[in-house]
Design a protein around this motif. Structure first.
Motif, short mmCIF file in Angstrom:
data_model
loop_
_atom_site.label_atom_id
_atom_site.label_comp_id
_atom_site.label_asym_id
_atom_site.label_seq_id
_atom_site.Cartn_x
_atom_site.Cartn_y
_atom_site.Cartn_z
N GLY A 35 9.11 -12.87 8.46
CA GLY A 35 8.20 -12.99 7.13
C GLY A 35 7.94 -11.88 6.55
O GLY A 35 8.04 -10.76 7.02
N TRP A 36 7.36 -12.07 5.34
CA TRP A 36 6.71 -10.98 4.67
C TRP A 36 5.13 -11.50 4.32
O TRP A 36 5.10 -12.49 4.15
N TYR A 37 4.49 -10.41 4.42
CA TYR A 37 2.81 -10.59 4.08
C TYR A 37 2.75 -9.36 3.12
O TYR A 37 3.48 -8.56 3.06
N ARG A 38 1.55 -9.43 2.51
CA ARG A 38 1.12 -8.65 1.59
C ARG A 38 -0.51 -8.52 1.70
O ARG A 38 -1.02 -9.54 2.04
N GLN A 39 -0.92 -7.26 1.10
CA GLN A 39 -2.16 -6.90 1.30
C GLN A 39 -2.47 -6.24 -0.52
O GLN A 39 -2.06 -4.81 -0.52
N PRO A 41 -5.02 -4.50 -3.39
CA PRO A 41 -6.28 -3.77 -3.27
C PRO A 41 -7.63 -4.82 -3.21
O PRO A 41 -7.57 -5.60 -4.00
N GLY A 42 -8.32 -4.45 -2.38
CA GLY A 42 -9.67 -5.23 -1.94
C GLY A 42 -9.43 -6.64 -1.57
O GLY A 42 -10.05 -7.54 -1.58
N LYS A 43 -8.20 -6.93 -0.98
CA LYS A 43 -7.76 -8.38 -0.42
C LYS A 43 -7.44 -8.40 0.89
O LYS A 43 -7.20 -7.16 1.38
N GLU A 44 -7.65 -9.40 1.64
CA GLU A 44 -7.03 -9.61 2.84
C GLU A 44 -5.51 -9.64 2.83
O GLU A 44 -4.80 -10.15 1.82
N ARG A 45 -4.99 -9.46 3.83
CA ARG A 45 -3.44 -9.64 4.14
C ARG A 45 -3.32 -11.14 4.05
O ARG A 45 -3.85 -11.89 4.75
N GLU A 46 -2.12 -11.54 3.32
CA GLU A 46 -1.88 -12.82 3.12
C GLU A 46 -0.27 -13.17 3.32
O GLU A 46 0.44 -12.21 3.02
N LEU A 47 0.13 -14.47 3.62
CA LEU A 47 1.64 -14.65 3.91
C LEU A 47 2.03 -14.83 2.56
O LEU A 47 1.44 -15.40 1.58
N VAL A 48 3.38 -14.16 2.22
CA VAL A 48 3.95 -14.40 1.07
C VAL A 48 5.20 -15.23 1.37
O VAL A 48 5.35 -16.10 0.70
N ALA A 49 6.02 -15.36 2.46
CA ALA A 49 6.92 -16.21 2.83
C ALA A 49 7.36 -15.96 4.28
O ALA A 49 7.20 -14.81 4.65
N TYR A 93 3.35 -4.29 1.09
CA TYR A 93 4.21 -5.60 1.72
C TYR A 93 4.71 -5.04 3.06
O TYR A 93 5.33 -4.29 3.45
N TYR A 94 4.40 -6.17 4.02
CA TYR A 94 4.64 -5.85 5.40
C TYR A 94 5.72 -7.04 5.89
O TYR A 94 5.43 -8.06 5.80
N CYS A 95 6.64 -6.28 6.49
CA CYS A 95 7.70 -7.31 7.22
C CYS A 95 7.05 -7.59 8.83
O CYS A 95 6.61 -6.92 9.39
N MET A 96 7.42 -8.75 8.91
CA MET A 96 6.86 -9.43 10.45
C MET A 96 8.02 -10.11 11.01
O MET A 96 8.74 -10.92 10.54
N GLY A 108 4.72 -1.03 6.48
CA GLY A 108 4.47 -1.73 4.94
C GLY A 108 5.16 -0.77 3.96
O GLY A 108 5.39 0.41 4.36
N ILE A 109 5.41 -1.33 2.74
CA ILE A 109 5.83 -0.58 1.73
C ILE A 109 5.18 -1.11 0.53
O ILE A 109 4.70 -2.14 0.20
N GLU A 110 4.87 -0.21 -0.48
CA GLU A 110 4.23 -0.51 -1.90
C GLU A 110 4.92 -1.04 -2.69
O GLU A 110 6.19 -0.62 -3.02
N VAL A 111 4.46 -2.06 -3.36
CA VAL A 111 5.03 -2.55 -4.70
C VAL A 111 3.92 -2.49 -5.69
O VAL A 111 2.57 -2.92 -5.58
N HIS A 112 4.32 -1.80 -6.80
CA HIS A 112 3.42 -1.64 -8.02
C HIS A 112 4.06 -2.30 -9.36
O HIS A 112 4.77 -1.86 -9.68
#
Length: 115
Positions: A35-39, A41-49, A93-96, A108-112
């Motif tokens: 899966g992929w998660y993301r965090q 700025p100022g947010k908690e890590r959340e599930l993407v897919a 974005y983090y791969c799990m 993790g890798i940045e997406v802007h």
């Protein structure tokens, strides 16, 4: 131990697309969900897919219809195709990967997303 390495992030304009890749150091089988998660700025890590070992994906409501998750077990990779990107998709974005009853994470890798 399993190493997960993400690639494909960067800067993109709103409405644009990016494809993230995650390479696993071990063979991926039908019992390994990914899966992929993301965090943001100022947010908690959340599930993407997340995608089951059999290749069935599920998505967070915020990305459904815009993101597409797929996996290639022969290459030990998962892909996150991100379309119609919005500023609120900006995050790390983090791969799990789920292996041997444990969850492993990439660095993790940045997406802007910005104009």
């Amino acid at each position: 131990q399993v190493q997960l390495v993400e690639s494909g992030g960067g800067l993109v304009q709103p409405g644009g697309s990016l494809r993230l890749s995650c390479a696993a150091s071990r063979s991926m089988f039908s019992r390994n969900s990914m899966g992929w998660y993301r965090q943001g700025p100022g947010k908690e890590r959340e599930l993407v897919a997340v995608i089951s070992g059999r290749g069935v994906p599920s998505y967070a409501a915020s990305v459904k219809g815009r993101f597409l998750l797929s996996r290639n077990n022969a290459q030990n990779k998962v892909y996150l195709q991100m379309n119609s990107l919005k500023a609120e998709d900006t995050a790390r974005y983090y791969c799990m990967g789920h292996f041997d009853e444990n969850d492993y994470w990439g660095q993790g890798i940045e997406v802007h997303v910005s104009s």
